[in-house]
Design a protein around this motif. Structure first.
Motif, PDB file in Angstrom:
ATOM      1  N   PHE A 147       0.846  -1.187   0.000  1.00 23.84           N
ATOM      2  CA  PHE A 147       0.000   0.000   0.000  1.00 23.84           C
ATOM      3  C   PHE A 147       0.881   1.237   0.000  1.00 23.84           C
ATOM      4  O   PHE A 147       2.065   1.171   0.355  1.00 23.84           O
ATOM      5  CB  PHE A 147      -0.930   0.003   1.220  1.00 23.84           C
ATOM      6  CG  PHE A 147      -1.796  -1.225   1.311  1.00 23.84           C
ATOM      7  CD1 PHE A 147      -3.025  -1.262   0.680  1.00 23.84           C
ATOM      8  CD2 PHE A 147      -1.365  -2.342   2.012  1.00 23.84           C
ATOM      9  CE1 PHE A 147      -3.826  -2.399   0.747  1.00 23.84           C
ATOM     10  CE2 PHE A 147      -2.152  -3.487   2.084  1.00 23.84           C
ATOM     11  CZ  PHE A 147      -3.388  -3.507   1.448  1.00 23.84           C
ATOM     12  N   TRP A 200      -2.960   7.200  -0.852  1.00 22.38           N
ATOM     13  CA  TRP A 200      -3.798   6.515  -1.832  1.00 22.38           C
ATOM     14  C   TRP A 200      -4.946   5.815  -1.096  1.00 22.38           C
ATOM     15  O   TRP A 200      -4.716   4.990  -0.217  1.00 22.38           O
ATOM     16  CB  TRP A 200      -2.992   5.492  -2.622  1.00 22.38           C
ATOM     17  CG  TRP A 200      -2.168   6.092  -3.720  1.00 22.38           C
ATOM     18  CD1 TRP A 200      -0.932   6.656  -3.604  1.00 22.38           C
ATOM     19  CD2 TRP A 200      -2.530   6.195  -5.096  1.00 22.38           C
ATOM     20  NE1 TRP A 200      -0.493   7.110  -4.818  1.00 22.38           N
ATOM     21  CE2 TRP A 200      -1.453   6.833  -5.761  1.00 22.38           C
ATOM     22  CE3 TRP A 200      -3.648   5.804  -5.834  1.00 22.38           C
ATOM     23  CZ2 TRP A 200      -1.477   7.098  -7.130  1.00 22.38           C
ATOM     24  CZ3 TRP A 200      -3.682   6.066  -7.190  1.00 22.38           C
ATOM     25  CH2 TRP A 200      -2.600   6.706  -7.829  1.00 22.38           C
ATOM     26  N   LYS A 201      -6.173   6.150  -1.482  1.00 22.92           N
ATOM     27  CA  LYS A 201      -7.362   5.572  -0.859  1.00 22.92           C
ATOM     28  C   LYS A 201      -7.798   4.338  -1.638  1.00 22.92           C
ATOM     29  O   LYS A 201      -7.839   4.350  -2.876  1.00 22.92           O
ATOM     30  CB  LYS A 201      -8.486   6.611  -0.848  1.00 22.92           C
ATOM     31  CG  LYS A 201      -9.813   6.087  -0.317  1.00 22.92           C
ATOM     32  CD  LYS A 201     -10.914   7.113  -0.506  1.00 22.92           C
ATOM     33  CE  LYS A 201     -12.263   6.552  -0.093  1.00 22.92           C
ATOM     34  NZ  LYS A 201     -13.380   7.498  -0.387  1.00 22.92           N
ATOM     35  N   ASP A 202      -8.159   3.270  -0.898  1.00 22.24           N
ATOM     36  CA  ASP A 202      -8.714   2.048  -1.493  1.00 22.24           C
ATOM     37  C   ASP A 202      -7.869   1.548  -2.659  1.00 22.24           C
ATOM     38  O   ASP A 202      -8.379   1.231  -3.746  1.00 22.24           O
ATOM     39  CB  ASP A 202     -10.155   2.290  -1.960  1.00 22.24           C
ATOM     40  CG  ASP A 202     -11.089   2.604  -0.806  1.00 22.24           C
ATOM     41  OD1 ASP A 202     -10.810   2.159   0.321  1.00 22.24           O
ATOM     42  OD2 ASP A 202     -12.098   3.307  -1.028  1.00 22.24           O
ATOM     43  N   THR A 203      -6.565   1.483  -2.418  1.00 20.54           N
ATOM     44  CA  THR A 203      -5.605   1.129  -3.465  1.00 20.54           C
ATOM     45  C   THR A 203      -4.558   0.180  -2.918  1.00 20.54           C
ATOM     46  O   THR A 203      -4.063   0.370  -1.799  1.00 20.54           O
ATOM     47  CB  THR A 203      -4.899   2.392  -4.004  1.00 20.54           C
ATOM     48  OG1 THR A 203      -5.868   3.295  -4.545  1.00 20.54           O
ATOM     49  CG2 THR A 203      -3.877   2.045  -5.081  1.00 20.54           C
ATOM     50  N   ARG A 204      -4.216  -0.833  -3.707  1.00 20.86           N
ATOM     51  CA  ARG A 204      -3.091  -1.687  -3.392  1.00 20.86           C
ATOM     52  C   ARG A 204      -2.240  -1.801  -4.656  1.00 20.86           C
ATOM     53  O   ARG A 204      -2.666  -1.387  -5.740  1.00 20.86           O
ATOM     54  CB  ARG A 204      -3.539  -3.061  -2.918  1.00 20.86           C
ATOM     55  CG  ARG A 204      -4.286  -3.886  -3.961  1.00 20.86           C
ATOM     56  CD  ARG A 204      -4.664  -5.260  -3.423  1.00 20.86           C
ATOM     57  NE  ARG A 204      -5.280  -6.100  -4.459  1.00 20.86           N
ATOM     58  CZ  ARG A 204      -5.578  -7.380  -4.295  1.00 20.86           C
ATOM     59  NH1 ARG A 204      -5.329  -7.985  -3.130  1.00 20.86           N
ATOM     60  NH2 ARG A 204      -6.123  -8.077  -5.277  1.00 20.86           N
ATOM     61  N   VAL A 220      -6.907   0.054  -8.087  1.00 22.63           N
ATOM     62  CA  VAL A 220      -7.682   1.078  -7.396  1.00 22.63           C
ATOM     63  C   VAL A 220      -9.151   0.674  -7.408  1.00 22.63           C
ATOM     64  O   VAL A 220      -9.752   0.500  -8.476  1.00 22.63           O
ATOM     65  CB  VAL A 220      -7.502   2.459  -8.055  1.00 22.63           C
ATOM     66  CG1 VAL A 220      -8.207   3.537  -7.234  1.00 22.63           C
ATOM     67  CG2 VAL A 220      -6.019   2.796  -8.213  1.00 22.63           C
ATOM     68  N   ALA A 221      -9.723   0.519  -6.241  1.00 16.53           N
ATOM     69  CA  ALA A 221     -11.129   0.151  -6.135  1.00 16.53           C
ATOM     70  C   ALA A 221     -12.018   1.326  -6.544  1.00 16.53           C
ATOM     71  O   ALA A 221     -11.577   2.486  -6.527  1.00 16.53           O
ATOM     72  CB  ALA A 221     -11.452  -0.281  -4.704  1.00 16.53           C
ATOM     73  N   GLY A 228     -11.712   4.983  -5.212  1.00 16.95           N
ATOM     74  CA  GLY A 228     -10.358   5.172  -4.703  1.00 16.95           C
ATOM     75  C   GLY A 228      -9.534   6.097  -5.577  1.00 16.95           C
ATOM     76  O   GLY A 228      -9.964   6.569  -6.615  1.00 16.95           O
ATOM     77  N   HIS A 250      -8.060   9.252  -9.934  1.00 19.02           N
ATOM     78  CA  HIS A 250      -9.150   8.619  -9.206  1.00 19.02           C
ATOM     79  C   HIS A 250      -9.875   7.616 -10.092  1.00 19.02           C
ATOM     80  O   HIS A 250      -9.831   7.704 -11.325  1.00 19.02           O
ATOM     81  CB  HIS A 250     -10.140   9.670  -8.695  1.00 19.02           C
ATOM     82  CG  HIS A 250      -9.551  10.589  -7.670  1.00 19.02           C
ATOM     83  ND1 HIS A 250      -8.905  11.749  -8.015  1.00 19.02           N
ATOM     84  CD2 HIS A 250      -9.503  10.507  -6.316  1.00 19.02           C
ATOM     85  CE1 HIS A 250      -8.470  12.358  -6.910  1.00 19.02           C
ATOM     86  NE2 HIS A 250      -8.830  11.623  -5.873  1.00 19.02           N
ATOM     87  N   ALA A 284     -13.008  -2.101 -10.839  1.00 22.23           N
ATOM     88  CA  ALA A 284     -11.635  -1.840 -10.414  1.00 22.23           C
ATOM     89  C   ALA A 284     -10.807  -1.284 -11.566  1.00 22.23           C
ATOM     90  O   ALA A 284     -11.011  -1.632 -12.733  1.00 22.23           O
ATOM     91  CB  ALA A 284     -11.003  -3.117  -9.875  1.00 22.23           C
TER      92      ALA A 284
END
Length: 274
Positions: free
Chosen positions: A44, A48-52, A74-75, A78, A128, A134
């Motif tokens: 991670f 970064w939001k909702d991201t791997r 990125v979800a 995210g 974004h 996804a």
């Protein structure tokens, strides 16, 4: 895999699966097969939001030294308003699945599969996922090597679909390269291209050169010669080659063999550390 370009989705193999795989790490090259890109190998990033992400290349002394490469996932909902923390980092983004909303230099761009963006050092950008599925994209980063009297490049936003491939000489169109940047533009110190081979096409000699390479297989399969070894690769696999590693390939078919290629170019070789 979703759509034209291979994109990892993670997951976890069952206990019944054999351990044997094609992963290889030598002092000249590495092969990271698609089967290694599982949930437990993600990481991670701050801001970064909702991201791997999967880190598939990083600078390592004595190996590949000039770049890093991530596969970002990125979800929906995210993304990041402050994606880059290094003001000297330039970047290429290449979307393999989903849709990215990229805001840079006062303009907003929608990048779908095949979308390409070059972001110069110091660029202010956000990214974004405003879609319902996804988003997966490659993020290649390099420390920009400034040269006195040469301005940094400007932002480039285009796509695989918008750029006509350049056919290699004496190949009857069987080997071509999609170039997003003018080869003679010395503002650029890296090139990220897409190389395409028709079934049965070859690199007919052992390329041996100073440029480092990262090669992510977007589609198809081939047998690749890396140093002294022949290695089978397919869509989703990644190859990491240090400078001067001999390389060639046979495209296996039945469809096209295509890969995203990084290389460092257009600068003097460092002669030591100050």
């Amino acid at each position: 895999m979703s759509g034209k370009y291979y994109a990892p989705t993670g997951g976890h193999p069952p206990q019944t699966q054999l351990l044997t795989d094609r992963a290889v790490f030598t002092d000249a090259y590495a092969v990271i097969p698609k089967g290694t890109m599982r949930d437990i190998t993600t990481s991670f990033l701050p801001s970064w939001k909702d991201t791997r992400l999967w880190v598939i290349a990083r600078p390592m002394t004595g190996f590949a030294e000039t770049f890093s490469q991530y596969i970002m996932e990125v979800a929906p909902g995210g993304g990041s308003d402050t994606p880059e923390t290094d003001l000297n980092a330039e970047a290429v983004l290449f979307v393999v699945d989903g849709e990215a909303t990229l805001h840079v230099s006062g303009a907003t761009h929608q990048l779908t599969a095949g979308g390409y963006a070059y972001l110069p050092p110091g660029a202010k950008w956000t990214l974004h996922n405003n879609a319902q599925e996804a988003l997966r994209f490659h993020w290649i980063r390099k420390a920009y090597q400034a040269v006195e009297g040469i301005d940094p490049p400007e932002v480039i936003v285009t796509s695989d679909q918008e750029v006509a491939p350049t056919v290699m000489p004496d190949t009857d169109g069987k080997w071509a390269t999609t170039r997003f940047v003018d080869l003679t533009d010395l503002r650029h110190d890296m090139h990220v291209t897409i190389v395409t081979f028709e079934p049965g096409a070859v690199i007919p000699f052992l390329e041996t050169h100073v440029m480092e390479h990262g090669l992510y297989v977007l589609e198809g399969k081939a047998v690749y010669r890396l140093n002294n070894d022949w290695v089978e690769v397919e869509a989703g696999d990644y190859m990491w080659l240090r400078a001067f590693c001999p390389q060639a390939c046979y495209a296996g078919g039945p469809g096209k063999f295509r890969y995203l290629l990084y290389k460092d170019v257009n600068r003097h070789m460092p002669l030591g550390r100050v």
